[in-house]
Write a protein that holds these residues in place. Structure first.
Motif, short mmCIF file in Angstrom:
data_model
loop_
_atom_site.label_atom_id
_atom_site.label_comp_id
_atom_site.label_asym_id
_atom_site.label_seq_id
_atom_site.Cartn_x
_atom_site.Cartn_y
_atom_site.Cartn_z
N LEU A 117 -5.29 -2.06 6.25
CA LEU A 117 -4.44 -1.32 6.69
C LEU A 117 -3.79 -0.85 8.08
O LEU A 117 -4.14 -1.46 8.51
N THR A 118 -2.16 -2.42 8.20
CA THR A 118 -1.75 -1.78 9.86
C THR A 118 -0.45 -1.91 9.65
O THR A 118 0.04 -1.40 10.54
N LYS A 119 -0.06 -0.84 8.56
CA LYS A 119 1.35 -0.35 9.33
C LYS A 119 1.54 0.62 8.07
O LYS A 119 0.88 1.09 7.48
N VAL A 120 2.57 1.36 8.66
CA VAL A 120 3.00 2.94 8.18
C VAL A 120 4.05 3.28 8.23
O VAL A 120 4.80 3.18 8.77
N PHE A 121 4.25 4.03 7.32
CA PHE A 121 5.56 4.80 7.00
C PHE A 121 5.65 5.97 6.31
O PHE A 121 4.67 6.59 5.75
N PHE A 122 6.59 6.85 7.34
CA PHE A 122 6.23 7.88 7.29
C PHE A 122 7.46 8.92 6.34
O PHE A 122 8.68 8.60 5.96
N ALA A 123 6.99 9.63 5.27
CA ALA A 123 7.71 10.50 5.04
C ALA A 123 6.95 11.97 4.82
O ALA A 123 7.07 12.02 5.66
N ASN A 124 8.01 12.78 3.47
CA ASN A 124 7.39 14.60 3.97
C ASN A 124 6.09 15.06 3.46
O ASN A 124 6.06 16.32 3.79
N SER A 125 6.30 14.56 2.58
CA SER A 125 5.37 15.23 1.35
C SER A 125 4.66 14.13 0.29
O SER A 125 5.13 13.15 0.47
N GLY A 126 3.58 14.70 -0.44
CA GLY A 126 2.78 13.94 -1.59
C GLY A 126 3.50 13.48 -2.30
O GLY A 126 3.53 11.84 -2.28
N SER A 127 4.71 14.28 -2.69
CA SER A 127 4.93 13.58 -4.16
C SER A 127 6.21 12.17 -3.48
O SER A 127 5.95 11.04 -3.79
N GLU A 128 6.38 12.32 -2.05
CA GLU A 128 7.55 10.72 -1.63
C GLU A 128 7.07 10.19 -1.26
O GLU A 128 7.21 9.02 -1.39
N ALA A 129 5.48 10.23 -0.63
CA ALA A 129 4.50 9.61 -0.51
C ALA A 129 4.16 7.87 -1.61
O ALA A 129 4.64 7.37 -1.58
N ASN A 130 3.85 8.98 -2.95
CA ASN A 130 3.60 8.33 -4.36
C ASN A 130 4.84 7.78 -4.80
O ASN A 130 4.66 6.47 -4.94
N ASP A 131 5.76 8.65 -4.40
CA ASP A 131 6.79 7.47 -4.87
C ASP A 131 8.04 6.65 -3.93
O ASP A 131 8.36 5.07 -4.41
N THR A 132 7.69 6.87 -2.35
CA THR A 132 8.03 5.79 -1.70
C THR A 132 6.62 4.39 -2.30
O THR A 132 7.17 3.08 -2.28
N ALA A 133 5.11 4.28 -2.09
CA ALA A 133 4.37 3.95 -2.85
C ALA A 133 4.40 2.97 -3.94
O ALA A 133 4.72 1.65 -4.15
N ILE A 134 5.51 3.71 -5.19
CA ILE A 134 6.14 2.76 -6.46
C ILE A 134 7.21 2.18 -5.62
O ILE A 134 7.18 0.72 -6.20
N LYS A 135 7.81 2.24 -4.72
CA LYS A 135 9.02 1.30 -4.60
C LYS A 135 8.73 0.53 -4.10
O LYS A 135 9.05 -0.55 -4.19
N ILE A 136 6.95 0.44 -3.12
CA ILE A 136 7.08 -0.55 -2.04
C ILE A 136 6.31 -1.99 -3.21
O ILE A 136 6.89 -2.80 -2.90
N ILE A 137 5.76 -1.05 -4.24
CA ILE A 137 5.32 -1.51 -4.56
C ILE A 137 6.15 -2.90 -5.66
O ILE A 137 5.95 -3.47 -5.84
#
Length: 470
Positions: A117-137
């Motif tokens: 893992l080489t890059k990081v994106f910051f959000a505010n909650s676990g739900s937002e992190a999971n949603d972000t992962a879905i969108k990145i995928i």
């Protein structure tokens, strides 16, 4: 059977309880029942303890929500927040802007994360992190021209959050029912819980092989060209603290790799020492393409989450953002300066106080106390990984039969524990523990002594016929 009132609501109409009922819709609560019993109002906390508005003191056996790793009222975290508020109380990371705390923390986080893992994106909650992962995928596969490769597989009884996408990953019925979820494109495979779901005589390794084969069959049935990712918690938390069987993650990853399916690890509960390693990935030998963090990242003193991605994903996303002119995703308070300052100080404390080593040491005491309950007539199974653990109650130990109605005994144990000054988390008839990581050996014994009293009292309440907890 009479129910235990866990706290005094005699002043309900003229107190803060009444105001809460008048104005607040609570998460994960029966709103009508809440109108009757009111909330437990927590006014203070220090170390592993919290104090309610009547001065009652509790061991917080769930660390809030699996999350207050460094205890309540850790002055270094408070000071870090105040200092940042006095320096730069808010800024954002949109449009090529940032602030020093984000730069420093991103670097430190990537250095301690799994090597892939080489890059990081910051959000505010676990739900937002999971949603972000879905969108990145989705963004990643579109960037590669693989516009059909979008389906994501998670597990029944998994918990990944409650936003539309995250709740679709979640495999718990109450997070779907009447919300019209899951959304299309989300699939679920079996959870990993040998005690409950293994076939008679099936070893942990054989059970793990069966689950991996089931996953691979699902990928093949759907078509590998349509399946983008598998998402899993190292230890399934809110679904009942399910510790994976031996070789599970090794075999799951192999099935994913054969079909170019990304491995996404939700470390929202397990990250930052909970399992006795810095990350659950280390505990279970997982090499993720994407890793999600929250909760203990700031000891929950500030809202923050992180999505870490591999270089391969980053390069495709970066190229696509250049083609489109932007990466059109972000949150106003993602990477908030105060949250980042607290995260930095949290990481320093984890390292300076050797919190992860401490967890590994005291986890053996925790395991021994859990296992000591196995002779109880209604305890079917106990389990832990580091300082996350559970006791699974059953109506019949031989058949593993559940209680009728489901959850009645677990609720009773929770009520009696609270009466003895211990806050825990009933999940049906499974009771979960995730105390602050700073808990001492002596405090573990005190926590489990109170829990044992609660179990004994619940057992005396339980009807003699062994079939109904009503």
């Amino acid at each position: 059977m009479d129910e235990v009132t866990p706290h005094d609501n005699s002043a309900l109409p003229n107190s803060l309880h009444g105001k809460d009922i008048a104005f607040t819709l609570h998460p994960y609560a029966d709103a009508r029942l809440h109108e009757q019993i009111g909330p437990l109002i927590i006014e203070g906390g220090e170390g592993i303890h919290v104090v309610d508005d009547n001065g009652n003191r509790y061991i917080e056996g769930m660390g809030g929500l699996w999350s207050v790793a460094l205890g309540f009222k850790e002055q270094r975290l408070i000071n870090a927040a105040v200092k940042q508020l006095n320096t730069l109380p808010y800024y954002h990371s949109f449009l090529h802007r940032t602030h020093p705390a984000t730069i420093e923390y991103a670097e430190r986080l990537v250095r301690i994360a799994p090597e892939s893992l080489t890059k990081v994106f910051f959000a505010n909650s676990g739900s937002e992190a999971n949603d972000t992962a879905i969108k990145i995928i989705r963004y990643y596969n579109n960037a590669l021209g693989r516009r059909t490769k979008k389906k994501i597989i998670s597990r029944l009884r998994a918990y990944h959050g409650i936003t539309m996408g995250a709740a679709s990953l979640t495999g718990l019925p109450l997070n779907h029912e009447d919300f019209d979820l899951p959304l299309p494109g989300f699939l679920h495979t079996a959870p990993a819980h040998h005690y409950r779901y293994a076939e008679p005589g099936e070893s942990e390794e054989d059970y793990a092989t069966r689950l991996a084969n089931d996953l691979e069959e699902l990928i093949l049935k759907e078509g590998p060209e349509t399946v983008a990712a598998f998402v899993g918690e190292p230890v399934m938390g809110a679904g009942g603290v399910m510790v994976p069987p031996r070789t599970y993650w090794e075999k799951i990853q192999a099935a994913c790799r054969r079909h170019d399916v990304l491995v996404v690890v939700d470390e929202v509960i397990c990250g930052f020492g909970r399992t006795g390693k810095m990350f659950g990935c280390e505990t279970f030998g997982i090499q993720p393409d994407i890793m999600l963090l929250s909760k203990q990242i700031t000891s929950s003193y500030q809202p923050l989450s992180a999505v870490l991605i591999s270089d391969a994903i980053y390069q495709a996303v970066a190229d696509n953002s250049h083609r489109l002119g932007t990466f059109g995703h972000g949150f106003t308070t993602g990477g908030h300066p105060v949250a980042m300052a607290v995260a930095l100080e949290s990481l320093k404390i984890y390292e300076e106080r050797q919190i992860v080593s401490h967890v590994a040491e005291v986890a053996e005491i925790f395991r021994a106390r859990l296992d000591g309950l196995r002779d109880h007539p209604l305890v079917g199974h106990t389990r832990n990984s580091g300082l996350v653990g559970a006791v699974e109650f059953v109506a019949d130990k031989q058949t593993k039969a559940a209680f009728t109605p489901a959850g009645a005994f677990g609720r009773r144990v929770g009520q009696m524990a609270q009466a003895h000054g211990l806050i825990i988390r009933p999940i049906g008839d499974i009771v979960a523990f995730a105390p602050p990581l700073i808990i001492s050996e002596k405090q573990i014994h005190e926590m489990m002594d109170r829990f044992s009293l609660a179990v004994d009292e619940a057992y005396r309440w339980y009807p003699d016929d062994g079939r109904s907890g009503s």
